[in-house]
Design a protein around this motif. Sequence first.
Motif, short mmCIF file in Angstrom:
data_model
loop_
_atom_site.label_atom_id
_atom_site.label_comp_id
_atom_site.label_asym_id
_atom_site.label_seq_id
_atom_site.Cartn_x
_atom_site.Cartn_y
_atom_site.Cartn_z
N ALA A 14 0.84 -1.19 0.00
CA ALA A 14 0.00 0.00 0.00
C ALA A 14 0.88 1.24 0.00
CB ALA A 14 -0.92 -0.01 1.22
N PHE A 15 0.38 2.31 -0.64
CA PHE A 15 1.07 3.59 -0.62
C PHE A 15 0.08 4.69 -0.98
CE2 PHE A 15 1.57 1.74 -4.83
CZ PHE A 15 1.29 2.77 -5.70
N SER A 16 0.45 5.95 -0.67
CA SER A 16 -0.41 7.10 -0.95
C SER A 16 0.35 8.10 -1.80
CB SER A 16 -0.84 7.77 0.36
OG SER A 16 -1.67 6.91 1.12
N TRP A 17 -0.40 8.77 -2.68
CA TRP A 17 0.21 9.80 -3.53
C TRP A 17 -0.90 10.68 -4.10
CZ3 TRP A 17 0.79 10.19 -9.21
CH2 TRP A 17 1.69 11.20 -9.59
N GLU A 18 -0.70 12.01 -3.98
CA GLU A 18 -1.61 13.01 -4.55
C GLU A 18 -3.07 12.74 -4.21
OE1 GLU A 18 -0.80 13.43 -8.74
OE2 GLU A 18 0.70 14.98 -8.34
N GLU A 19 -3.36 12.66 -2.92
CA GLU A 19 -4.72 12.47 -2.40
C GLU A 19 -5.38 11.21 -2.93
OE1 GLU A 19 -7.14 15.93 -2.82
OE2 GLU A 19 -5.92 17.11 -1.43
N LYS A 20 -4.55 10.21 -3.21
CA LYS A 20 -5.06 8.90 -3.61
C LYS A 20 -4.35 7.82 -2.79
CE LYS A 20 -4.24 9.41 -8.05
NZ LYS A 20 -3.97 10.84 -8.23
N LEU A 21 -5.09 6.79 -2.45
CA LEU A 21 -4.55 5.65 -1.72
C LEU A 21 -4.55 4.44 -2.64
CD1 LEU A 21 -3.67 4.48 1.10
CD2 LEU A 21 -6.05 3.78 1.37
N TYR A 22 -3.41 3.75 -2.73
CA TYR A 22 -3.24 2.59 -3.60
C TYR A 22 -3.13 1.34 -2.73
CZ TYR A 22 -1.96 6.01 -7.22
OH TYR A 22 -1.95 7.06 -8.11
N LEU A 23 -4.01 0.38 -2.95
CA LEU A 23 -3.96 -0.90 -2.27
C LEU A 23 -3.71 -1.99 -3.31
CD1 LEU A 23 -7.00 -0.58 0.19
CD2 LEU A 23 -4.61 0.03 0.59
N VAL A 24 -2.67 -2.79 -3.08
CA VAL A 24 -2.26 -3.81 -4.04
C VAL A 24 -2.53 -5.19 -3.46
CG1 VAL A 24 -0.34 -4.75 -5.38
CG2 VAL A 24 -0.46 -2.28 -4.93
N GLN A 25 -3.20 -6.02 -4.25
CA GLN A 25 -3.39 -7.43 -3.90
C GLN A 25 -3.01 -8.26 -5.13
OE1 GLN A 25 -7.42 -8.84 -3.19
NE2 GLN A 25 -6.67 -10.45 -1.81
N GLY A 26 -1.97 -9.07 -4.98
CA GLY A 26 -1.49 -9.84 -6.12
C GLY A 26 -1.02 -8.91 -7.23
N THR A 27 -1.58 -9.05 -8.40
CA THR A 27 -1.22 -8.19 -9.54
C THR A 27 -2.24 -7.08 -9.77
OG1 THR A 27 -2.37 -9.67 -11.07
CG2 THR A 27 -0.01 -10.09 -10.68
N GLN A 28 -3.22 -6.96 -8.85
CA GLN A 28 -4.28 -5.96 -8.99
C GLN A 28 -4.02 -4.76 -8.08
OE1 GLN A 28 -7.09 -6.40 -11.22
NE2 GLN A 28 -5.65 -7.97 -11.90
N GLY A 75 12.26 -6.65 -18.69
CA GLY A 75 12.50 -8.08 -18.79
C GLY A 75 11.99 -8.90 -17.62
N ILE A 76 11.22 -8.30 -16.72
CA ILE A 76 10.72 -9.01 -15.53
C ILE A 76 9.20 -8.90 -15.47
CG2 ILE A 76 10.71 -9.11 -13.00
CD1 ILE A 76 13.54 -8.06 -13.04
N ILE A 77 8.55 -10.01 -15.20
CA ILE A 77 7.11 -10.02 -14.97
C ILE A 77 6.87 -10.24 -13.48
CG2 ILE A 77 4.92 -11.15 -15.45
CD1 ILE A 77 6.00 -11.94 -18.15
N LEU A 78 6.26 -9.27 -12.81
CA LEU A 78 6.01 -9.37 -11.38
C LEU A 78 4.69 -10.10 -11.13
CD1 LEU A 78 7.04 -5.87 -9.98
CD2 LEU A 78 8.29 -8.01 -9.81
N PRO A 123 -10.55 -2.17 -9.85
CA PRO A 123 -9.11 -2.45 -9.91
C PRO A 123 -8.64 -2.71 -11.34
CG PRO A 123 -10.27 -4.41 -9.21
CD PRO A 123 -11.30 -3.32 -9.28
N LYS A 124 -7.33 -2.55 -11.51
CA LYS A 124 -6.70 -2.90 -12.79
C LYS A 124 -5.34 -3.53 -12.48
CE LYS A 124 -6.53 1.23 -14.59
NZ LYS A 124 -6.18 2.42 -15.42
N ARG A 125 -4.73 -4.13 -13.50
CA ARG A 125 -3.44 -4.76 -13.28
C ARG A 125 -2.38 -3.71 -12.95
NH1 ARG A 125 -2.74 -10.01 -14.50
NH2 ARG A 125 -0.49 -9.69 -14.81
N LEU A 126 -1.51 -4.05 -12.01
CA LEU A 126 -0.49 -3.10 -11.55
C LEU A 126 0.39 -2.63 -12.70
CD1 LEU A 126 0.76 -1.70 -9.08
CD2 LEU A 126 2.27 -3.67 -8.83
N GLU A 127 0.69 -3.51 -13.64
CA GLU A 127 1.56 -3.14 -14.76
C GLU A 127 0.91 -2.08 -15.65
OE1 GLU A 127 0.63 -6.53 -18.10
OE2 GLU A 127 1.89 -7.11 -16.39
N LYS A 128 -0.43 -2.05 -15.69
CA LYS A 128 -1.12 -1.02 -16.46
C LYS A 128 -1.02 0.35 -15.79
CE LYS A 128 -2.80 -3.80 -19.63
NZ LYS A 128 -2.39 -3.70 -21.06
#
Length: 409
Positions: free
Chosen positions: A258-272, A301-304, A289-294
């Motif tokens: 999880a992290f915050s930036w510009e009055e937004k909160l980001y919650l990550v679960q798996g690749t979402q 060269g790395i797929i998380l 939600p959307k994929r983190l890579e998007k």
Amino acid sequence: MARVLGAPVALGLWSLCWSLAIATPLPPTSAHGNVAEGETKPDPDVTERCSDGWSFDATTLDDNGTMLFFKVCVEESQMGPGVNLREMEEFPQPCGCCIPSRSQQCLSDQGDREWFWDLATGTMKERSWPAVGNCSSALRWLGRYYCFQGNQFLRFDPVRGEVPPRYPRDVRDYFMPCPGRGHGHRNGTGHGNSTHHGPEYMRCSPHLVLSALTSDNHGATYAFSGTHYWRLDTSRDGWHSWPIAHQWPQGPSAVDAAFSWEEKLYLVQGTQVYVFLTKGGYTLVSGYPKRLEKEVGTPHGIILDSVDAAFICPGSSRLHIMAGRRLWWLDLKSGAQATWTELPWPHEKVDGALCMEKSLGPNSCSANGPGLYLIHGPNLYCYSDVEKLNAAKALPQPQNVTSLLGCTH
């Protein structure tokens, strides 16, 4: 000591003449009455407030987190000496039941109409909340909004006016001590909604694992574990854990980073990744939600498949992401086109990370400026800044991660 939503909180019951200037506390009693000459007698105040027909007219929290309930006089003669009626003029009509000034808002209800008075801008806004209905008083507590209706209450979303399932509930089971009532006594079953075996009672366990840490732009700091979270910046809730769905009903079932930036909160679960606007409560941004890579791209060269932790230091747009023994940073201003730069660090793995300006409870990573906290299992590691983390050749002496949750051992 009252049980408030499953947590110990000091409870104040006060009589109030509507000026809000004079309040007289009830004499201290237990919920079971006064004892005199070896005989237990019912306390009339307890009997009255625990009766089916009792209700109150306002509620708020003082600076110590004590919950205060107010009852309006029927008689002007009951108003004590020194009452200053001018204090009623501080808030414009129809604002009669006010949330503490630190929340920057005042909520008023008249019939089926509700208003928000913003103390910062001096403006009033009307809200339409059909699901909420009439409120005899209202309260903002730990980021949640409650409407009280007689001796019942409900929780509601301050933006959409939505009410979660299983409301309304009885005030006497959550907010004040009444004989034979409470979490374990509702419906006479002796079970009710007891949380004595829930995650909050494992907070001091040496086996506790926190999966993510973050602070939003309003100063609230959260720690996640499984399907629950704690507020780290306040102990007013008795260090009670809450289901993630209570605060983020459209969010993930668990949080990996999880992290915050510009009055937004980001919650990550798996690749979402779930992105919430933090202004006026947490609102899921359309399209998530959307994929983190998007959202932020991927290392070359790395797929998380997953992310262990993430953090942004205050005032920066540099997002640091950790996966396994690898650490990268990227500039969020570049979006999905950002370049991922790998950095050295001494950790093989972490479970969560947080960068903030103030010290976190009794733990302090630096005398001034931001501090960087990394957790792995039961261990909490402190660095004064990212540069110190990158330059470290060995791990610093760890602290106990449960100290973040008010544990002393």
